[in-house]
Design a protein around this motif. Structure first.
Motif, PDB file in Angstrom:
ATOM      1  N   HIS A 148     -35.479  11.527-121.644  1.00 41.32           N
ATOM      2  CA  HIS A 148     -34.525  11.875-120.591  1.00 41.32           C
ATOM      3  C   HIS A 148     -34.990  11.401-119.216  1.00 41.32           C
ATOM      4  O   HIS A 148     -34.153  11.052-118.368  1.00 41.32           O
ATOM      5  CB  HIS A 148     -34.274  13.381-120.604  1.00 41.32           C
ATOM      6  N   LEU A 149     -36.285  11.365-118.975  1.00 37.31           N
ATOM      7  CA  LEU A 149     -36.790  10.813-117.714  1.00 37.31           C
ATOM      8  C   LEU A 149     -36.475   9.326-117.613  1.00 37.31           C
ATOM      9  O   LEU A 149     -36.139   8.826-116.531  1.00 37.31           O
ATOM     10  CB  LEU A 149     -38.298  11.053-117.604  1.00 37.31           C
ATOM     11  N   ARG A 150     -36.560   8.617-118.729  1.00 38.14           N
ATOM     12  CA  ARG A 150     -36.226   7.185-118.716  1.00 38.14           C
ATOM     13  C   ARG A 150     -34.738   6.978-118.439  1.00 38.14           C
ATOM     14  O   ARG A 150     -34.355   6.035-117.734  1.00 38.14           O
ATOM     15  CB  ARG A 150     -36.631   6.527-120.038  1.00 38.14           C
ATOM     16  N   HIS A 170     -26.133  16.144-118.102  1.00 31.68           N
ATOM     17  CA  HIS A 170     -26.905  16.740-119.194  1.00 31.68           C
ATOM     18  C   HIS A 170     -27.801  17.855-118.645  1.00 31.68           C
ATOM     19  O   HIS A 170     -28.535  17.652-117.669  1.00 31.68           O
ATOM     20  CB  HIS A 170     -27.756  15.654-119.862  1.00 31.68           C
ATOM     21  N   PRO A 171     -27.777  19.059-119.230  1.00 36.30           N
ATOM     22  CA  PRO A 171     -28.540  20.195-118.680  1.00 36.30           C
ATOM     23  C   PRO A 171     -30.027  19.918-118.484  1.00 36.30           C
ATOM     24  O   PRO A 171     -30.595  20.278-117.446  1.00 36.30           O
ATOM     25  CB  PRO A 171     -28.311  21.306-119.708  1.00 36.30           C
ATOM     26  N   LEU A 172     -30.690  19.290-119.464  1.00 36.34           N
ATOM     27  CA  LEU A 172     -32.120  19.039-119.338  1.00 36.34           C
ATOM     28  C   LEU A 172     -32.401  18.025-118.229  1.00 36.34           C
ATOM     29  O   LEU A 172     -33.377  18.165-117.487  1.00 36.34           O
ATOM     30  CB  LEU A 172     -32.706  18.547-120.669  1.00 36.34           C
ATOM     31  N   ARG A 173     -31.523  17.042-118.095  1.00 35.06           N
ATOM     32  CA  ARG A 173     -31.740  16.050-117.038  1.00 35.06           C
ATOM     33  C   ARG A 173     -31.598  16.671-115.660  1.00 35.06           C
ATOM     34  O   ARG A 173     -32.365  16.368-114.745  1.00 35.06           O
ATOM     35  CB  ARG A 173     -30.766  14.876-117.223  1.00 35.06           C
ATOM     36  N   MET A 174     -30.617  17.558-115.497  1.00 33.91           N
ATOM     37  CA  MET A 174     -30.492  18.261-114.215  1.00 33.91           C
ATOM     38  C   MET A 174     -31.726  19.105-113.945  1.00 33.91           C
ATOM     39  O   MET A 174     -32.221  19.170-112.812  1.00 33.91           O
ATOM     40  CB  MET A 174     -29.223  19.112-114.202  1.00 33.91           C
ATOM     41  N   SER A 175     -32.241  19.756-114.974  1.00 26.93           N
ATOM     42  CA  SER A 175     -33.442  20.579-114.816  1.00 26.93           C
ATOM     43  C   SER A 175     -34.643  19.726-114.428  1.00 26.93           C
ATOM     44  O   SER A 175     -35.431  20.105-113.552  1.00 26.93           O
ATOM     45  CB  SER A 175     -33.751  21.338-116.109  1.00 26.93           C
ATOM     46  N   LEU A 176     -34.792  18.569-115.078  1.00 25.17           N
ATOM     47  CA  LEU A 176     -35.922  17.695-114.781  1.00 25.17           C
ATOM     48  C   LEU A 176     -35.881  17.200-113.342  1.00 25.17           C
ATOM     49  O   LEU A 176     -36.902  17.196-112.642  1.00 25.17           O
ATOM     50  CB  LEU A 176     -35.940  16.514-115.750  1.00 25.17           C
ATOM     51  N   VAL A 177     -34.695  16.793-112.887  1.00 25.60           N
ATOM     52  CA  VAL A 177     -34.579  16.325-111.503  1.00 25.60           C
ATOM     53  C   VAL A 177     -34.891  17.467-110.533  1.00 25.60           C
ATOM     54  O   VAL A 177     -35.613  17.299-109.553  1.00 25.60           O
ATOM     55  CB  VAL A 177     -33.176  15.742-111.234  1.00 25.60           C
ATOM     56  N   ALA A 211     -43.718  18.022-117.862  1.00 26.22           N
ATOM     57  CA  ALA A 211     -42.290  18.355-117.943  1.00 26.22           C
ATOM     58  C   ALA A 211     -42.015  19.197-119.179  1.00 26.22           C
ATOM     59  O   ALA A 211     -41.232  20.154-119.141  1.00 26.22           O
ATOM     60  CB  ALA A 211     -41.455  17.079-117.975  1.00 26.22           C
ATOM     61  N   ALA A 212     -42.660  18.857-120.291  1.00 28.46           N
ATOM     62  CA  ALA A 212     -42.484  19.618-121.529  1.00 28.46           C
ATOM     63  C   ALA A 212     -42.991  21.049-121.353  1.00 28.46           C
ATOM     64  O   ALA A 212     -42.375  22.000-121.835  1.00 28.46           O
ATOM     65  CB  ALA A 212     -43.212  18.923-122.673  1.00 28.46           C
ATOM     66  N   GLU A 213     -44.121  21.205-120.656  1.00 26.12           N
ATOM     67  CA  GLU A 213     -44.665  22.538-120.412  1.00 26.12           C
ATOM     68  C   GLU A 213     -43.712  23.371-119.550  1.00 26.12           C
ATOM     69  O   GLU A 213     -43.545  24.569-119.774  1.00 26.12           O
ATOM     70  CB  GLU A 213     -46.028  22.432-119.721  1.00 26.12           C
ATOM     71  N   GLU A 269     -30.335  19.611-104.429  1.00 27.48           N
ATOM     72  CA  GLU A 269     -31.517  20.197-105.028  1.00 27.48           C
ATOM     73  C   GLU A 269     -32.701  19.491-104.379  1.00 27.48           C
ATOM     74  O   GLU A 269     -32.844  18.292-104.441  1.00 27.48           O
ATOM     75  CB  GLU A 269     -31.536  19.989-106.537  1.00 27.48           C
ATOM     76  N   ILE A 270     -33.606  20.240-103.752  1.00 30.12           N
ATOM     77  CA  ILE A 270     -34.591  19.670-102.847  1.00 30.12           C
ATOM     78  C   ILE A 270     -35.794  19.124-103.594  1.00 30.12           C
ATOM     79  O   ILE A 270     -36.202  19.616-104.611  1.00 30.12           O
ATOM     80  CB  ILE A 270     -35.032  20.715-101.816  1.00 30.12           C
ATOM     81  N   SER A 271     -36.438  18.091-103.030  1.00 29.13           N
ATOM     82  CA  SER A 271     -37.649  17.519-103.595  1.00 29.13           C
ATOM     83  C   SER A 271     -38.694  17.289-102.522  1.00 29.13           C
ATOM     84  O   SER A 271     -38.404  17.348-101.335  1.00 29.13           O
ATOM     85  CB  SER A 271     -37.347  16.181-104.261  1.00 29.13           C
ATOM     86  N   GLU A 272     -39.901  17.005-102.968  1.00 32.36           N
ATOM     87  CA  GLU A 272     -40.994  16.728-102.040  1.00 32.36           C
ATOM     88  C   GLU A 272     -41.240  15.235-101.965  1.00 32.36           C
ATOM     89  O   GLU A 272     -41.510  14.593-102.973  1.00 32.36           O
ATOM     90  CB  GLU A 272     -42.273  17.424-102.492  1.00 32.36           C
ATOM     91  N   PRO A 273     -41.154  14.620-100.767  1.00 32.14           N
ATOM     92  CA  PRO A 273     -41.366  13.188-100.658  1.00 32.14           C
ATOM     93  C   PRO A 273     -42.788  12.808-101.007  1.00 32.14           C
ATOM     94  O   PRO A 273     -43.726  13.533-100.674  1.00 32.14           O
ATOM     95  CB  PRO A 273     -41.088  12.915 -99.164  1.00 32.14           C
TER      96      PRO A 273
END
Length: 207
Positions: A65-67, A30-37, A51-53, A3-7
């Motif tokens: 979950h970010l922590r 965890h589904p939300l953690r995968m979504s956040l990443v 992230a909540a938005e 899953e790609i990210s921006e450096p």
């Protein structure tokens, strides 16, 4: 499972992070953690409020979950935050984990993560297909949805995967450098799965 990210500007971001700790494997499933990443890799950095938005979850839940993700090295604090509104960023563009392990605890956690990721992929593919009618004609024609049944040895399957990787790699830089994107470029998800099909007679007994 990419899953790609921006450096982050000025940073040399690793291409991938490899999870081998069973606790990290279970945490990432965890589904939300995968979504956040995934979101951090595509539109990050951002704060827990953002992230909540993006997810529809509460700020407190996203912050928690970010922590957890930071604990296992998948995300980290990004510079520029103020007080509680600290931004987060992904630590790598891809996440990898063992396809095989002699350690049964690692193997079970890795298989559970693979199953969770596969379920997430198919949910997203299904939503995409349901909304496909709204796409421009050229994108509907360009989209690909097919499967192949090939008789391969394990070595041939590995070789095939490496050759597909080589075909995709020249396009990876476009994600982090918009100047490399030709006009009309859009973000396209490519999902790859290759597995020994145990529903075909004779394959259940294969070693």
């Amino acid at each position: 499972m990419p899953e790609i990210s921006e450096p982050p500007p000025g940073d040399e971001q690793p291409r991938s992070i490899r999870l081998t700790d069973p606790r990290a494997l279970r945490a990432y499933a965890h589904p939300l953690r995968m979504s956040l990443v995934g979101l951090l890799r595509s539109v990050g950095p951002f704060t827990a409020t953002r992230a909540a938005e993006l997810t529809g979850e509460s700020v407190a839940s996203c912050s928690y979950h970010l922590r957890i993700l930071a604990k296992y090295g998948l995300v980290e604090e990004a510079p520029g935050g103020r007080g509680r509104e600290k931004p987060w960023r992904a630590t790598a563009r891809y996440t990898e984990w063992p396809e095989y392990s002699e350690d049964s605890t690692v193997a079970e956690a890795a298989d559970a993560l693979s199953a969770a990721v596969a379920e997430r992929y198919f949910e997203r593919v299904t939503r995409s297909m349901e909304n496909r009618h709204a796409l421009p004609k050229e994108w509907r024609e360009a989209g690909q949805f097919s499967d192949s049944l090939l008789y391969l040895t394990p070595a041939e399957l590995i070789d095939l995967g490496e050759r597909i990787d080589a075909l995709l790699r020249p396009y990876e830089g476009r994600e982090s450098d918009p100047s490399l994107r030709p006009e009309g470029t859009r973000a396209v998800s490519i999902v790859r799965m290759a597995y020994l099909d145990q529903e075909i007679p004779g394959n259940r007994e294969a070693e």
